[in-house]
Design a protein around this motif. Structure first.
Motif, PDB file in Angstrom:
ATOM      1  N   TYR A 544      43.480  53.540  27.551  1.00  0.00           N
ATOM      2  CA  TYR A 544      42.068  53.831  27.743  1.00  0.00           C
ATOM      3  C   TYR A 544      41.902  55.318  27.933  1.00  0.00           C
ATOM      4  O   TYR A 544      42.585  55.920  28.747  1.00  0.00           O
ATOM      5  CB  TYR A 544      41.533  53.068  28.953  1.00  0.00           C
ATOM      6  CG  TYR A 544      41.679  51.589  28.768  1.00  0.00           C
ATOM      7  CD1 TYR A 544      40.690  50.839  28.132  1.00  0.00           C
ATOM      8  CD2 TYR A 544      42.838  50.937  29.159  1.00  0.00           C
ATOM      9  CE1 TYR A 544      40.847  49.490  27.919  1.00  0.00           C
ATOM     10  CE2 TYR A 544      43.015  49.581  28.941  1.00  0.00           C
ATOM     11  CZ  TYR A 544      42.010  48.863  28.316  1.00  0.00           C
ATOM     12  OH  TYR A 544      42.175  47.519  28.097  1.00  0.00           O
ATOM     13  N   MET A 555      39.027  52.470  24.152  1.00  0.00           N
ATOM     14  CA  MET A 555      40.249  51.669  24.197  1.00  0.00           C
ATOM     15  C   MET A 555      41.079  52.014  22.974  1.00  0.00           C
ATOM     16  O   MET A 555      40.594  52.003  21.854  1.00  0.00           O
ATOM     17  CB  MET A 555      39.828  50.208  24.148  1.00  0.00           C
ATOM     18  CG  MET A 555      40.929  49.220  24.231  1.00  0.00           C
ATOM     19  SD  MET A 555      40.105  47.611  24.235  1.00  0.00           S
ATOM     20  CE  MET A 555      41.472  46.556  24.504  1.00  0.00           C
ATOM     21  N   LEU A 556      42.316  52.335  23.234  1.00  0.00           N
ATOM     22  CA  LEU A 556      43.188  52.734  22.128  1.00  0.00           C
ATOM     23  C   LEU A 556      44.340  51.750  22.053  1.00  0.00           C
ATOM     24  O   LEU A 556      45.083  51.597  23.014  1.00  0.00           O
ATOM     25  CB  LEU A 556      43.736  54.130  22.386  1.00  0.00           C
ATOM     26  CG  LEU A 556      42.676  55.226  22.484  1.00  0.00           C
ATOM     27  CD1 LEU A 556      43.049  56.223  23.543  1.00  0.00           C
ATOM     28  CD2 LEU A 556      42.511  55.884  21.137  1.00  0.00           C
ATOM     29  N   ILE A 557      44.461  51.129  20.938  1.00  0.00           N
ATOM     30  CA  ILE A 557      45.484  50.100  20.840  1.00  0.00           C
ATOM     31  C   ILE A 557      46.692  50.596  20.080  1.00  0.00           C
ATOM     32  O   ILE A 557      46.561  51.174  18.999  1.00  0.00           O
ATOM     33  CB  ILE A 557      44.894  48.873  20.134  1.00  0.00           C
ATOM     34  CG1 ILE A 557      43.807  48.326  21.031  1.00  0.00           C
ATOM     35  CG2 ILE A 557      45.968  47.830  19.872  1.00  0.00           C
ATOM     36  CD1 ILE A 557      43.104  47.161  20.494  1.00  0.00           C
ATOM     37  N   VAL A 558      47.827  50.379  20.666  1.00  0.00           N
ATOM     38  CA  VAL A 558      49.065  50.720  19.960  1.00  0.00           C
ATOM     39  C   VAL A 558      49.681  49.401  19.524  1.00  0.00           C
ATOM     40  O   VAL A 558      50.178  48.641  20.344  1.00  0.00           O
ATOM     41  CB  VAL A 558      50.031  51.468  20.895  1.00  0.00           C
ATOM     42  CG1 VAL A 558      51.366  51.671  20.205  1.00  0.00           C
ATOM     43  CG2 VAL A 558      49.428  52.800  21.286  1.00  0.00           C
ATOM     44  N   PRO A 559      49.602  49.110  18.273  1.00  0.00           N
ATOM     45  CA  PRO A 559      50.042  47.788  17.834  1.00  0.00           C
ATOM     46  C   PRO A 559      51.525  47.697  17.491  1.00  0.00           C
ATOM     47  O   PRO A 559      52.064  46.609  17.416  1.00  0.00           O
ATOM     48  CB  PRO A 559      49.193  47.549  16.583  1.00  0.00           C
ATOM     49  CG  PRO A 559      48.902  48.913  16.052  1.00  0.00           C
ATOM     50  CD  PRO A 559      48.969  49.868  17.187  1.00  0.00           C
ATOM     51  N   ASP A 560      52.153  48.819  17.302  1.00  0.00           N
ATOM     52  CA  ASP A 560      53.546  48.749  16.866  1.00  0.00           C
ATOM     53  C   ASP A 560      54.446  48.651  18.083  1.00  0.00           C
ATOM     54  O   ASP A 560      54.755  49.644  18.732  1.00  0.00           O
ATOM     55  CB  ASP A 560      53.901  49.993  16.053  1.00  0.00           C
ATOM     56  CG  ASP A 560      55.274  49.867  15.426  1.00  0.00           C
ATOM     57  OD1 ASP A 560      56.039  48.955  15.834  1.00  0.00           O
ATOM     58  OD2 ASP A 560      55.596  50.657  14.532  1.00  0.00           O
ATOM     59  N   PRO A 567      49.008  57.007  22.127  1.00  0.00           N
ATOM     60  CA  PRO A 567      47.918  57.202  21.184  1.00  0.00           C
ATOM     61  C   PRO A 567      47.181  58.512  21.374  1.00  0.00           C
ATOM     62  O   PRO A 567      46.380  58.878  20.550  1.00  0.00           O
ATOM     63  CB  PRO A 567      47.003  56.034  21.486  1.00  0.00           C
ATOM     64  CG  PRO A 567      47.231  55.747  22.919  1.00  0.00           C
ATOM     65  CD  PRO A 567      48.656  56.086  23.208  1.00  0.00           C
TER      66      PRO A 567
ATOM     67  N   GLN B 185      47.827  60.890  14.533  1.00  0.00           N
ATOM     68  CA  GLN B 185      47.985  59.451  14.419  1.00  0.00           C
ATOM     69  C   GLN B 185      46.777  58.874  13.684  1.00  0.00           C
ATOM     70  O   GLN B 185      45.810  59.580  13.441  1.00  0.00           O
ATOM     71  CB  GLN B 185      48.066  58.828  15.812  1.00  0.00           C
ATOM     72  CG  GLN B 185      49.299  59.289  16.559  1.00  0.00           C
ATOM     73  CD  GLN B 185      49.302  58.819  17.988  1.00  0.00           C
ATOM     74  OE1 GLN B 185      48.249  58.592  18.579  1.00  0.00           O
ATOM     75  NE2 GLN B 185      50.472  58.664  18.556  1.00  0.00           N
ATOM     76  N   SER B 197      34.375  51.005  23.054  1.00  0.00           N
ATOM     77  CA  SER B 197      34.951  51.480  21.799  1.00  0.00           C
ATOM     78  C   SER B 197      36.423  51.109  21.808  1.00  0.00           C
ATOM     79  O   SER B 197      37.116  51.290  22.794  1.00  0.00           O
ATOM     80  CB  SER B 197      34.848  52.997  21.700  1.00  0.00           C
ATOM     81  OG  SER B 197      33.572  53.416  22.070  1.00  0.00           O
ATOM     82  N   LYS B 198      36.839  50.592  20.706  1.00  0.00           N
ATOM     83  CA  LYS B 198      38.220  50.137  20.666  1.00  0.00           C
ATOM     84  C   LYS B 198      38.852  50.632  19.380  1.00  0.00           C
ATOM     85  O   LYS B 198      38.288  50.460  18.309  1.00  0.00           O
ATOM     86  CB  LYS B 198      38.219  48.616  20.700  1.00  0.00           C
ATOM     87  CG  LYS B 198      39.589  47.970  20.651  1.00  0.00           C
ATOM     88  CD  LYS B 198      39.425  46.463  20.818  1.00  0.00           C
ATOM     89  CE  LYS B 198      40.741  45.728  20.760  1.00  0.00           C
ATOM     90  NZ  LYS B 198      40.541  44.271  20.881  1.00  0.00           N
ATOM     91  N   VAL B 199      39.976  51.244  19.506  1.00  0.00           N
ATOM     92  CA  VAL B 199      40.660  51.681  18.296  1.00  0.00           C
ATOM     93  C   VAL B 199      42.114  51.233  18.330  1.00  0.00           C
ATOM     94  O   VAL B 199      42.722  51.138  19.384  1.00  0.00           O
ATOM     95  CB  VAL B 199      40.624  53.215  18.126  1.00  0.00           C
ATOM     96  CG1 VAL B 199      39.219  53.703  17.982  1.00  0.00           C
ATOM     97  CG2 VAL B 199      41.322  53.910  19.260  1.00  0.00           C
ATOM     98  N   HIS B 200      42.611  50.953  17.159  1.00  0.00           N
ATOM     99  CA  HIS B 200      44.021  50.627  17.036  1.00  0.00           C
ATOM    100  C   HIS B 200      44.714  51.885  16.524  1.00  0.00           C
ATOM    101  O   HIS B 200      44.265  52.491  15.562  1.00  0.00           O
ATOM    102  CB  HIS B 200      44.223  49.479  16.060  1.00  0.00           C
ATOM    103  CG  HIS B 200      43.637  48.202  16.559  1.00  0.00           C
ATOM    104  ND1 HIS B 200      44.400  47.143  16.972  1.00  0.00           N
ATOM    105  CD2 HIS B 200      42.351  47.833  16.751  1.00  0.00           C
ATOM    106  CE1 HIS B 200      43.602  46.164  17.393  1.00  0.00           C
ATOM    107  NE2 HIS B 200      42.359  46.567  17.257  1.00  0.00           N
ATOM    108  N   VAL B 201      45.750  52.234  17.194  1.00  0.00           N
ATOM    109  CA  VAL B 201      46.372  53.508  16.875  1.00  0.00           C
ATOM    110  C   VAL B 201      47.713  53.297  16.185  1.00  0.00           C
ATOM    111  O   VAL B 201      48.559  52.542  16.675  1.00  0.00           O
ATOM    112  CB  VAL B 201      46.588  54.320  18.164  1.00  0.00           C
ATOM    113  CG1 VAL B 201      47.169  55.676  17.835  1.00  0.00           C
ATOM    114  CG2 VAL B 201      45.277  54.458  18.907  1.00  0.00           C
ATOM    115  N   GLN B 216      50.072  44.089  12.794  1.00  0.00           N
ATOM    116  CA  GLN B 216      49.708  44.884  13.955  1.00  0.00           C
ATOM    117  C   GLN B 216      48.208  44.941  14.186  1.00  0.00           C
ATOM    118  O   GLN B 216      47.752  45.229  15.289  1.00  0.00           O
ATOM    119  CB  GLN B 216      50.293  46.280  13.815  1.00  0.00           C
ATOM    120  CG  GLN B 216      51.821  46.221  13.862  1.00  0.00           C
ATOM    121  CD  GLN B 216      52.456  47.580  13.774  1.00  0.00           C
ATOM    122  OE1 GLN B 216      51.778  48.586  13.841  1.00  0.00           O
ATOM    123  NE2 GLN B 216      53.757  47.620  13.630  1.00  0.00           N
TER     124      GLN B 216
END
Lengths: 1080, 779
Positions: A544, A555-560, A567, B185, B197-201, B216
């Motif tokens: 966050y 919100m920052l998602i790190v999917p890996d 992020p 990134q 707000s939501k982001v996938h990084v 992912q």
């Protein structure tokens, strides 16, 4: 002392009445050795005394003493010193010093008390409660010179002498051996009195017939006391003896033995009731003091009749009530670390004491297993004891203690030895009119820095020594200079990582964590240097961005999760002041945001790695809330526990493998974390297996801690979670720390144990260090030391405070070197030694079969006792189990240890892993209760009035002390169980729990306060315990007849259990082993 | 035919050929020096094209070519004969009503180009077999995924943001929008997440596969199972569920997007001094592609990338982060000293394959003073049929106006279409070598596939993920090696049929059928007809495209020599001269302009690449390849119009001698439009005469070229750069560079006052001609 009775009969064959005689002898013999007495008294007696004292008047004894010391300031055992008044104390001390150590429990106290009898000062007795058959511990008294102990006589008599032994043979006879009390050593004058007193008290407590016996004994004993002894240096030695098999022999070694180590013995026949009854009877004798508060004072244990209690004793006839047991002291001990330029023996770690730093460090910060250092490795080996330091560098001081002084040497930094880099300390010797100084570690002579120069006074000390803390205090803090910084001191950064996977959300763990964090934020240090960050994770990691400029958190998602990254370079961790509102909002919304999260996977490893990457720049604390087994990404784990269960054959053989980390992934991560000063604490709010063995590697390596809530209940654990988190954050702590222990030439550090990362052999790196973390540092000789010299240890901890100051805490301890084995036993520190046992055992559990570890633990105990028996107690007859006074509880603790969670066969893997992990950083004061918890009755709290302490006196951990009408509270510093018998009156239930029957108590249980004195008292007690332990205990309700009840009984370490001896049996076992060795 | 070309050179069919009369044999064809090629404007609209036929076309049962006006029809037998394979086909029952007076649209002789509107379920192209839910009605919504670079200065960022805001506003409500930003990134913004707000990084330094991306993003196999809960009922557009979290209809996410743009910051990762920002363009694009991979096949989607600098991170990197390390130049490429180039091209090549297989388009808007890697990305853009615009800044009109055009509706609209495929049927003797232009070979073999490949070949079918009204492809033909004089005797005409199916900007699936015929001639007998059939403009453009292609694909290819050789051969074959007498050389009017075209081509940016960066070259070539012949010809040989008091605006010689102090010149070189004021004009203007009522005429003179420039600019995409300059001003170089250097410092003394000279050693057109004549007549 008490001896009278017991002795007699006891030994197998011996004679019937020997008892009295014997005892006396001993005592007498010892007389000189007051010390001995003291010890004995202390240990054994306690019970007795306590009884005496307590009951009647706490003072009971004191009165006795009174003779000597008039003022019993405080009732109770402890009183001794206290009363006497501090003032006197000081003086007394001197003499005392030696003694102090001896008594495990209260000893010290006594000393002071003594004042009156200057000469003898040592009046101590220990009151351990001897169990019937058992023995008594004789304290070694330092007896008098006169006595020349078998041992070299150090000035003090070694105690060795004669502790009474118990003979196995005795059984037949009654077992009652009465312990003897040792003690009483009071000064002559007082002595008798004391003794007497002791006696009487007994009754009160136990109201057993037994007492009578004591009295006599006491009286007798007293004489023995050698006042002189006191003076002698150290030396109190203790011995407690157990009769091995049941029959105690009461015989004591003849007087001849120098000290009279009072030993306990049992006397079978003695007064006592017939053998058979033995067990039961015992109680009478002493009144089973255990419960009694005052044990401290005194003395002996008399074996007397077995009380009802000790069933097992059967064979041995040992009276369970008289076996040595810990005796809490409820009064505060005043302790000066050095007196007369000699190191004093610190009070037991578990006691309540106030330290005055007079040159040596407070024992809170560093204490040694033996308060005298064996001059050679051989001597150490012979003793069967271990040489190790327990260091708790940021330990919480007692509120009444003087704070540690901070010394700023300005640009030049603290004065150090130019060769070994040891820091200036009171033991560096200034010579040549102060122009040079000799390092007490390496012996190198350095030039005094010009601006630090000061002339020496006539006594050879620098004239300014008393004004300079670093020259007169064992513990000081130096302001670190640039030289100690590789970068600016780091900010206080806190990163919270919260599991939001399906399980966590549904069990309420997520909400609990968020609410705890939210509340705790206000406790974080204010100021621009406090940084915070939050992330959540399930199968992905959610960071966050809390930057103030943003309208709402991003919100920052790190999917890996196989190969994570952070992020954002900045803004993931931001100054608290800038994001307080955002943070609160966020924490509030996290539970709802994920309320229908269907992801059950957890990428724990990846999440902490990612969080680490985010914190890498600054370092800081990473607080992770995890609820399920990490199943995804880096460091994914499998449910090996279940695999182990299905594949039993393999599981059995390799059971301990499950206690090892599953793979190296976490270890590698942890090392990197440590390198970048990231300290990880893990809060496991779970209802399933989470593989703590693997997970805990990270907190351990980074100086963090594991918290375990199993099975997690949002109802009952939320408060604990908050309190744990709060303490975690608010307790005194430091960051980016490095610690090194230096020793004088001849000794070197062998190994460090604890939660840290070690990259070079001499130092340990601590990404985080706090007041609860303790390190064990084992030592070894690399050369002979000079007898009579002093050996110094210095722990230097370089750390950054919460407020960004770089400090070096220097803790110095200088102990005398001795060549006498007896001195070692006299100076042995039971709590510390046991703590070593515990830590060593814990560290080996994962790599060895359990059976082997248990054996090893037992052997450690046996070796020390054997050494004592063989070299320090020659006089005694072979039939007696002789325990050094200082270590008389060692068998009990050892037994408890072998039954503890970590060493039990049964039990969940996670529970054991947690235990192992908990132990690794456990402080000495908490080590004892962990294996030998405190149990108190709470159904009658309101009826007992005890002025000394909120907490009522403890009950021995034996099921015979648990009645069906009672409610008991048992705590080990971490967990707290409340056991409710099945016939408790509904009135009590109503008052304590607000319900009429046991079944109505809701689970999970939450302690509530009702408007009645009993309930208030209970809450008071619980709160007091929490405060003492610095832990918000996890309350568990145990009901008779349900599994929870069973688990409660697993704490009853004195009971015989599947695969485990009862206490009495164990003593017998130990005794046999020793005899076996003797003959071998 | 060339005359016709002047008015509407492409005609209703949008087809122009280098030779409008074909030599009969391969040998003859090769003697013609200029290859047989056709430029086809695939879906260019034309008023003469009938409205769409609302039924499916009839196809020949053997060669699958579509019924057309050249088919012979037996109305009584209800049979038609395919002109390609001579197969007799019966009309199906619903054609039962046809007669000579009742013809279906496709049989009207003037309707050589017709369009069929196809119901989706019968979509004949390769996507026809996809499972189409009837609920997913006729109008699949297009998807736009914006990929925004955040490694730029605030100012540029603001320009880019405002462009995006405008674009979002212009998008139709049913269009789905996705948003991705990248810097160090990649951030995929989850627009459907309402709480915050939501982001996938995604990490920028690591190449990730499509499957990983889907996994992912929660769109993988596992994700899809649970994604059902996100289904928003019966949605049009991208049918796959979970992807709705990232792609939302404009109507639903406009607010979110605007808020997001408001808060969007430039990349926050620190950039060490002396370094370039870490920019992971490659990963960003592959993430965007991966995201679109979750849409069902056949969904029209564009990735619209706004790139502000070179990729320095992860796959697709074109240059190191160290600023002292310059971005590769042509020289580096030549010397193989561009360490990142090949790897990057390979990466973009695989990205292109992925996008093509998904049917999605990459549009590239590069705005930076330095290169951003267009040369490497070219392959992706071109193969997917994407748009490309290269400018200096996001604030520059070249970007701003072009970007706006992409989304604008109406007359100016680019008419962006999706999922195009082209099939070509041709008479038996004809082989297809390949296509140069924005398309990808579908590797569909057929009898008319030539052995030698040029461009996208080895197929009779091509895919254009994206195409628009102006998209042109150049088809290179070859002739069968076997002697077919007999058959040609039978039929003196050759036929070509272009079948283009695509999803229109309105969502309609369309099949456009263009059938053209040309005549075979036996050039061994007479070259007269052949000469008449030569299209100089087309030939020049085809040569330019071919040369460019060869320069890119053949190492050590010497374009100048290659062009010269062809020109000489052409002149030798078709010129009138006496051997070895240069002065006797004359050229038929059908060829007369060609040498000048080639002269300018030799001097153009397409051949003289060293004056440009590889990015620019790639950009120019992409446009060269996709524009129609007229526009492409302008790129090669700019047009110059002169304005003066004494005469009407008139074309001027593209020569330095056209410069005069009292003239205004308007140069259109396609990429830039230059208004050049002669010295006197400039002085007058600076003195403000145009503002004085008595000098109305001057004001008008000043205004006229501006108006004309606007006309040019209005219709052009990308919008050209408008340069207004004065004689001797620094910007004048834009004009001078294009002029024939008939006057240089070598002969400056000969020049009249007021004219100009060019400082160059390049040969002038005159010198070029002299040499050409000499060489052409050599025996």
């Amino acid at each position: 002392m008490a001896a009278p009775v017991p002795p007699g009969a006891s030994r197998p064959g011996d004679n019937t009445s020997p008892p009295a005689p014997n005892y006396n002898p001993n005592f007498r013999g010892f007389p000189d050795s007051l010390a001995d007495n003291m010890q004995n008294l202390n240990l054994n007696r306690p019970p007795m005394t306590s009884n005496l004292a307590a009951r009647p008047p706490p003072f009971g004894q004191s009165p006795a003493f009174p003779s000597s010391s008039p003022s019993p300031g405080i009732p109770g055992p402890s009183p001794p010193f206290s009363r006497p008044g501090p003032p006197p104390v000081a003086q007394l001390r001197p003499s005392v010093p030696g003694y102090g150590p001896p008594s495990s429990t209260l000893p010290l106290n006594f000393v002071p008390g003594r004042p009156t009898g200057p000469p003898t000062s040592q009046p101590m007795f220990l009151g351990s409660r001897p169990r019937p058959s058992t023995l008594l511990s004789s304290t070694g008294s330092p007896a008098a010179p006169t006595s020349g102990g078998p041992y070299p006589g150090s000035s003090l008599p070694t105690h060795p002498i004669g502790p009474p032994l118990l003979t196995p043979g005795a059984h037949p006879n009654t077992l009652t051996s009465t312990p003897l009390s040792a003690p009483q050593v009071m000064p002559p004058s007082g002595s008798s009195g004391n003794v007497m007193s002791n006696g009487p008290p007994v009754f009160s407590s136990g109201a057993l017939s037994a007492r009578p016996q004591f009295p006599p004994i006491n009286s007798a004993s007293q004489p023995p006391v050698g006042p002189n002894v006191v003076r002698t240096p150290p030396g109190p030695a203790l011995q407690s003896q157990l009769p091995s098999s049941g029959a105690p022999q009461g015989t004591m070694p003849p007087l001849g033995s120098p000290f009279g180590v009072p030993s306990w013995r049992m006397q079978p026949q003695q007064v006592a009731p017939p053998p058979v009854p033995g067990p039961t009877q015992t109680s009478q004798m002493f009144g089973m003091p255990p419960p009694l508060p005052n044990q401290s004072m005194t003395t002996t244990i008399s074996p007397a009749v077995g009380q009802t209690g000790a069933p097992m004793a059967g064979p041995s006839k040992i009276d369970p009530n008289q076996i040595p047991r810990p005796t809490p002291s409820s009064s505060v001990i005043l302790h000066e670390t050095r007196q007369g330029n000699q190191a004093t023996i610190p009070p037991p770690a578990t006691s309540d004491y106030i330290v005055r730093d007079t040159g040596n460090c407070s024992p809170r910060y560093m204490r040694c297993t033996i308060n005298q250092i064996p001059f050679s490795a051989d001597l150490l080996v012979t003793s069967g004891m271990q040489l190790a330091l327990l260091v708790q560098p940021l330990a919480l001081p007692h509120p009444s203690e003087e704070p540690i002084q901070v010394v700023d040497f300005g640009e030049s930094g603290p004065v150090r030895c130019s060769r070994c880099k040891a820091y200036i300390n009171p033991f560096m010797k200034f010579v040549d009119q102060g122009r040079r100084f000799i390092c007490n570690f390496c012996g190198f002579t350095d030039e005094t820095p010009r601006d630090y120069h000061c002339n020496l006074g006539p006594d050879g000390r620098r004239r300014d020594a008393d004004e300079r803390p670093e020259l007169c205090r064992g513990t000081v803090e130096f302001v670190a200079t640039k030289e100690f910084m590789v970068r600016e001191p780091m900010p206080a950064a806190y990163f919270f990582l919260i599991d939001v996977s399906m399980n966590a959300v549904q069990t309420g763990a997520t909400a609990a964590a968020c609410s705890a964090i939210s509340q705790v934020i206000t406790d974080l240090p204010e100021g621009p240097r406090t940084m915070v960050g939050v992330a959540t994770f399930d199968s992905t990691i959610h960071f966050y961005n809390l930057k103030r400029a943003l309208q709402q958190p991003l919100m920052l998602i790190v999917p890996d999760v196989q190969d994570v990254y952070t992020p954002l370079e900045t803004d993931v961790i931001v100054p608290l002041a800038e994001c307080r509102q955002h943070l609160e909002l966020l924490l509030e919304s996290i539970p709802s945001m994920f309320h229908n999260n269907m992801t059950s996977e957890s990428a724990f490893g990846a999440a902490i790695e990612a969080a680490f990457l985010a914190m890498k720049g600054s370092g800081g604390k990473l607080l992770v809330f995890q609820s399920v087994l990490p199943s995804l990404g880096i460091g994914a784990l499998s449910a090996r526990e279940a695999e182990g269960r299905t594949n039993t054959s393999a599981g059995e053989k390799e059971a301990h493998k499950l206690l090892q980390p599953a793979d190296k992934a976490f270890k590698e991560m942890a090392i990197e974390f440590a390198e970048y000063q990231v300290c990880v604490d893990v809060f496991l709010t779970t209802q399933t297996y989470v593989d703590i063995a693997s997970i805990s590697v990270i907190p351990r390596t980074t100086g963090g801690q594991v918290y375990y809530y199993y099975p997690f209940s949002a109802l009952s654990d939320t408060a604990k979670l908050y309190n744990d988190l709060r303490w975690n954050i608010t307790r005194p702590q430091g960051f980016e720390a490095v610690m090194r222990v230096r020793c004088s030439q001849g000794i070197q550090v062998q190994e460090y144990y604890g939660n840290f990362c070690k990259r070079i052999p001499t130092d340990v790196d601590l990404a985080g260090i706090d007041c609860d973390k303790t390190f064990m540092v084992t030592l070894k000789h690399d050369d002979k030391l000079q007898d009579g010299s002093e050996c110094a240890f210095q722990c230097a901890l370089l750390y950054t405070t919460l407020f960004g100051q770089r400090r070096i805490r220097v803790i110095t301890l200088s102990l005398p070197v001795t060549s006498m084995l007896s001195n070692l036993f006299r100076a042995a520190d039971l709590d510390t030694q046991f703590c070593c046992f515990l830590k060593q055992a814990a560290s080996e559990i994962p790599s060895k079969p359990l059976l082997q570890v248990r054996e090893q633990v037992t052997n450690l105990c046996i070796n020390a006792l054997f050494s004592y028996r063989k070299f320090c107690a020659t006089v005694s007859s072979s039939g007696q189990l002789i325990l050094p006074e200082a270590l008389k509880l060692l068998p009990l603790y050892t037994l408890a240890l072998s039954k503890s969670i970590g060493l039990r066969n049964e039990g969940r893997i996670d529970e054991r892993s947690f235990w192992i992990n908990y132990v690794s950083s456990l402080s000495t004061p908490l080590a004892i209760p962990l294996v030998y918890p405190r149990m108190v009755a709470i159904h009658d709290l309101d009826s007992k009035e005890d002025h000394n302490s909120v907490i009522p006196s403890f009950l021995p951990l034996s099921s015979e002390h648990i009645s069906n009408e009672g409610i008991y509270l048992l705590e080990n510093g971490h967990d707290c169980s409340i056991y409710i018998g099945d016939s408790v009156s509904s009135d009590i239930l109503q008052r304590l729990f607000g319900v009429a029957t046991v079944d109505e108590i809701p689970t999970p249980f939450v302690l509530q306060q009702f408007d009645n004195p009993l309930s208030k008292k209970l809450n008071e007690v619980v709160n007091e315990i929490r405060q003492q332990r610095c832990s918000y205990l996890r309350l568990k309700l145990c009901k008779k007849g349900d599994p929870s009840g069973m688990s409660f009984f697993s704490y009853m370490v004195e009971d015989k259990s599947t695969g485990g001896f009862s206490y009495v049996e164990f003593l017998i076992h130990v005794h046999r082993q020793i005899q076996h060795k003797m003959t071998a | 035919m060339s005359e016709m070309a002047n008015t509407d050179p492409e005609g209703v069919d949008g087809v122009r050929m280098t030779w409008n009369v074909w030599p009969r044999t391969k040998v003859e064809a090769s003697k013609c020096a200029i290859p047989l090629a056709a430029s086809i404007a695939l879906i260019r609209s034309h008023p003469d094209i009938p409205s769409r036929l609302p039924y499916a076309p009839l196809r020949c049962k053997t060669c699958t070519s579509v019924l057309n006006p050249f088919s012979r029809v037996d109305f009584t037998a209800k049979i038609w004969i395919c002109p390609f394979c001579y197969q007799r086909n019966h009309f199906p029952p619903h054609y039962g009503m046809i007669s000579e007076t009742n013809l279906p649209g496709e049989l009207y002789p003037q309707y050589t180009t017709v369009e069929y509107a196809l119901p989706i379920s019968t979509n004949p192209n390769t996507f026809g077999n996809q499972t189409l839910d009837p609920n997913h009605q006729l109008q699949p919504s297009p998807v736009f995924v914006f990929v925004l670079d955040t490694c730029m200065i605030e100012e540029e960022m603001e320009f880019a943001k405002s462009a995006l805001r405008q674009a979002i506003e212009l998008l139709p409500d049913n269009a789905f929008v996705g948003f991705i930003t990248f810097g160090t990134q990649v951030q995929v913004h989850e627009l459907g997440f309402t709480e915050m707000s939501k982001v996938h990084v995604f990490r920028g330094s690591k190449e990730i596969s499509k499957d990983q991306i889907l996994e992912q993003l929660g769109l993988g196999a596992a994700g899809r199972k649970t994604a059902g809960i996100f289904q928003k009922g019966v949605q049009s557009g991208p049918p796959s569920s979970g992807v709705f979290r990232y792609l939302l209809p404009t109507s639903e996410c406009e607010y979110t997007l605007n808020a997001l743009l408001d808060e969007l910051q430039t990349d926050q990762w620190p950039v060490p001094p002396g370094s370039r920002s870490a920019r992971c363009t490659g990963v960003a694009l592959s993430v965007a592609a991966g995201l679109l991979g979750a849409c069902t096949v056949g969904t029209g989607a564009r990735i619209i990338a706004l790139v502000g600098g070179p990729c320095t991170e992860g796959p697709g990197t074109i240059v190191s982060k160290d600023l002292s390390d310059p971005v590769r130049s042509h020289k580096d490429l030549d010397k193989d000293a561009a360490p990142y180039f090949k790897k990057a091209v390979k990466f973009y090549d695989s990205l292109a394959k992925q996008l093509v297989s998904q049917g999605h388009v990459l549009d590239l808007f590069a705005s930076a003073l330095d290169q951003v890697g267009v040369a490497e990305m070219k392959v992706t853009v071109e193969r997917t049929g994407g748009l490309v615009v290269l400018s200096e800044s996001f604030g520059h009109s070249v970007f701003k106006d072009s970007f706006k055009r992409v989304f604008e509706d109406g007359e100016q609209s680019l008419g962006l279409c999706f999922n195009g495929t082209l099939e070509i049927n041709c008479s038996k003797e004809i082989k297809i070598s390949g296509i140069i232009g924005p398309c990808t070979s579908l590797e569909k073999k057929g009898p008319s596939v030539a052995d030698s490949v040029i461009g996208e070949g080895n197929t009779i079918s091509w895919k254009m993920c994206g195409l628009d009204k102006s998209t042109c492809l150049t088809v290179m033909f070859d002739l069968s090696t076997t002697d077919r004089s007999n058959t040609s005797a039978v039929n003196p005409q050759l036929y070509l049929q272009f079948l283009t199916s695509y999803q229109g900007s309105d969502g309609q699936l369309v099949l456009r059928v263009t059938t053209v015929t040309r005549r075979w001639v036996d050039s061994t007998i007479s070259s007269e007809e052949l000469v008449q059939g030569f299209d100089q403009e087309t030939a020049a453009v085809v040569m330019a495209r071919l040369a460019s292609l060869k320069m890119e694909t053949e190492e050590t290819f010497d374009a100048t020599r290659w062009l010269d050789r062809h020109l000489i051969r052409l002149c030798s074959k078709f010129g009138d001269y006496r051997k070895d007498d240069p002065s006797s050389f004359t050229l038929n009017p059908s060829f007369s302009l060609f040498p000048q075209f080639l002269f300018n081509l030799r001097r153009s940016q397409f051949v003289q690449v060293f004056n440009n960066s590889p990015d620019e070259t790639a950009y120019f070539r992409m446009l060269l390849n996709r524009e129609n012949i007229s526009n492409a010809a302008v790129m090669i040989q700019p047009s110059l119009i002169s304005y003066s008091f004494n005469s009407l605006p008139a074309p001027a010689l593209l020569d330095v001698s056209s410069i005069a102090a009292d003239r205004i010149l308007l140069l259109d070189s396609y990429f830039s439009v230059v208004i050049f004021h002669g010295m006197t004009i400039a002085q007058w203007r600076n003195m403000g005469y145009q503002n004085q009522p008595e000098h109305q005429a001057f004001a008008q003179l000043l205004q006229a070229p501006r108006d004309d420039a606007q006309l040019i600019i209005r219709d052009r995409f990308p919008v050209p750069r408008l340069v207004v300059c004065d004689q001797h001003g620094s910007q004048a170089r834009f004009l001078l560079a294009k002029l024939n250097p008939s006057a240089t410092y070598n002969n400056a003394h000969e020049m009249a006052a007021g004219s100009d000279i060019i400082f160059t050693d390049d040969v002038s057109l005159q010198v070029f001609f002299e040499h050409l004549q000499r060489l052409a007549v050599q025996s």
